[in-house]
Write an enzyme that holds these catalytic residues in place. Structure first.
Site, short mmCIF file in Angstrom:
data_model
loop_
_atom_site.label_atom_id
_atom_site.label_comp_id
_atom_site.label_asym_id
_atom_site.label_seq_id
_atom_site.Cartn_x
_atom_site.Cartn_y
_atom_site.Cartn_z
N LYS A 89 0.92 -1.16 0.01
CA LYS A 89 0.08 -0.14 -0.20
C LYS A 89 0.93 1.38 -0.16
CE LYS A 89 -0.74 0.62 4.98
NZ LYS A 89 -2.04 0.59 5.92
N ASP A 90 2.02 0.98 0.43
CA ASP A 90 3.07 2.32 0.16
C ASP A 90 3.77 2.37 -1.08
OD1 ASP A 90 2.90 2.79 2.91
OD2 ASP A 90 4.43 1.61 3.56
N ARG A 138 -8.01 8.47 3.66
CA ARG A 138 -9.09 7.18 3.44
C ARG A 138 -9.78 7.07 4.58
NH1 ARG A 138 -9.27 2.24 4.78
NH2 ARG A 138 -7.07 1.76 5.24
N ARG A 139 -9.13 6.89 5.83
CA ARG A 139 -9.60 6.52 7.13
C ARG A 139 -10.62 7.50 7.78
NH1 ARG A 139 -4.37 3.17 9.18
NH2 ARG A 139 -5.16 0.91 8.39
N ARG A 156 0.56 10.21 13.30
CA ARG A 156 1.69 9.69 12.37
C ARG A 156 2.63 9.00 13.23
NH1 ARG A 156 1.43 9.65 7.81
NH2 ARG A 156 3.21 8.51 7.77
N ARG A 162 1.83 5.24 17.39
CA ARG A 162 0.60 5.72 17.47
C ARG A 162 -0.30 4.76 18.72
NH1 ARG A 162 -1.15 4.25 11.53
NH2 ARG A 162 0.74 2.84 11.32
N CYS A 250 -1.86 10.36 -2.16
CA CYS A 250 -2.24 10.79 -0.75
C CYS A 250 -2.99 11.93 -0.69
CB CYS A 250 -1.19 10.72 0.02
SG CYS A 250 0.07 9.29 0.32
#
Length: 320
Positions: A89-90, A138-139, A156, A162, A250
């Protein structure tokens, strides 16, 4: 006198230095050693990516997608590393010329995990006006689409960072990928969010091995391809085709997920306005024996229909 054993060939594996990235790279190194019968070992080389240096701001303020792979990509290109291990996903839709995503090991749980320290298990049960910490656009948009009363703060950092922010009371809840938590042995901390509630990021739960095949011995390339998982590759192809079709970055809140379910390939994709007030979603299916080209067409078609429904221009977040 006993003959000395020939030294094992070492492949230099580039990766980020976070605990999760190291777990992933070590698994790839172990798989390489196993498939080579112990003849080849992995030497892990760590990098601090530009994305890792951002601890408080959004990625869009510093260039967007690719910030977690750029330094490692450069090391593969200039020969400091033989291969790289990335969270898919990165990886941007466009990878460096000459590089190839040569293998996709079997996917872990693609869902998002919802985490609180209060014991609340679902977004719907948070009190009105509660705060959710995330750096994922997205979240953020998906959260606001379901609960527009909530406040979003930027979280971040790696998994441990986190979780510490959550424990320190900087938010009432956060999200982490279930795949990462599973790999770290921490899945018990989270409640998986159903995919129908939050479509994951394209590639979530999949790691990939990037290399320059023309710069490696053919036997090494063949060895790396043995780490490939066919269904994970097909899912990755569909999701990345969706990403590329929408020029995913992004700045756009989007999710895309493909899976083989009940003998059918199913795809779900969506794009949301930053504030979650509007959502464009599409579904698609393909036969279980669909080719990689068919899976790419499945993701691409969903992206095309979403773009048409949104009027051509996709809603995007602006720099802070």
């Amino acid at each position: 006198m006993t003959a000395e054993k020939a030294p094992r060939l070492k492949l230099r594996i580039g990766t980020r230095g976070s605990p999760l990235a190291l777990v992933q790279a070590r698994q790839v190194a172990a798989d390489i050693e196993r498939h080579s019968g112990g003849e080849i070992a992995g030497e892990i080389i760590t990098f601090t990516s530009t994305g890792d240096k951002l601890t408080t701001e959004r990625l869009i303020n510093s260039g967007g997608k690719g910030l977690f792979t750029r330094e490692i990509d450069e090391a593969v290109d200039d020969g400091r590393c033989d291969l790289a291990v990335h969270s898919l996903k990165d990886v941007p839709g466009e990878i460096p010329a000459g590089q190839e995503l040569v293998a996709f090991p079997e996917r872990e749980d693609p869902r998002d995990g919802f985490i609180t320290v209060s014991g609340i298990k679902s977004l719907k049960d948070l009190p009105e006006g509660a705060t959710v910490g995330t750096a994922s656009l997205r979240r953020e948009s998906q959260t606001l689409a379901r609960r527009p009363d909530l406040n979003i703060v930027t979280f971040r950092g790696n998994v441990q960072t986190r979780l510490k922010k959550l424990e320190d009371g900087l938010a009432d809840a956060t999200y982490l990928a279930m795949s990462g938590l599973e790999r770290l042995g921490m899945a018990h901390l989270a409640s998986p969010v159903p995919i129908e509630d939050m479509i994951p990021a394209a590639g979530q739960g999949i790691i990939t091995i990037a290399a320059r095949p023309d710069d490696l011995d053919n036997d090494i390339v063949a060895l790396l391809r043995k780490l490939d998982h066919a269904d994970s590759r097909k899912a990755a192809i569909a999701e990345r085709a969706f990403l590329v079709e929408l020029d995913g970055s992004c700045r756009t809140a989007m999710g895309g997920h493909a899976r083989l379910e009940d003998g059918v390939w199913k795809f779900d994709g969506e794009v949301l306005r930053p504030d979650g007030s509007e959502r464009w979603a599409e579904k698609g299916t393909a036969q279980a024996d669909a080719s990689e080209a068919d899976l790419a067409a499945l993701g691409r078609s969903a992206g095309q229909r979403i773009r048409a429904a949104a009027g051509g221009d996709l809603p995007a977040f602006e720099d802070d």
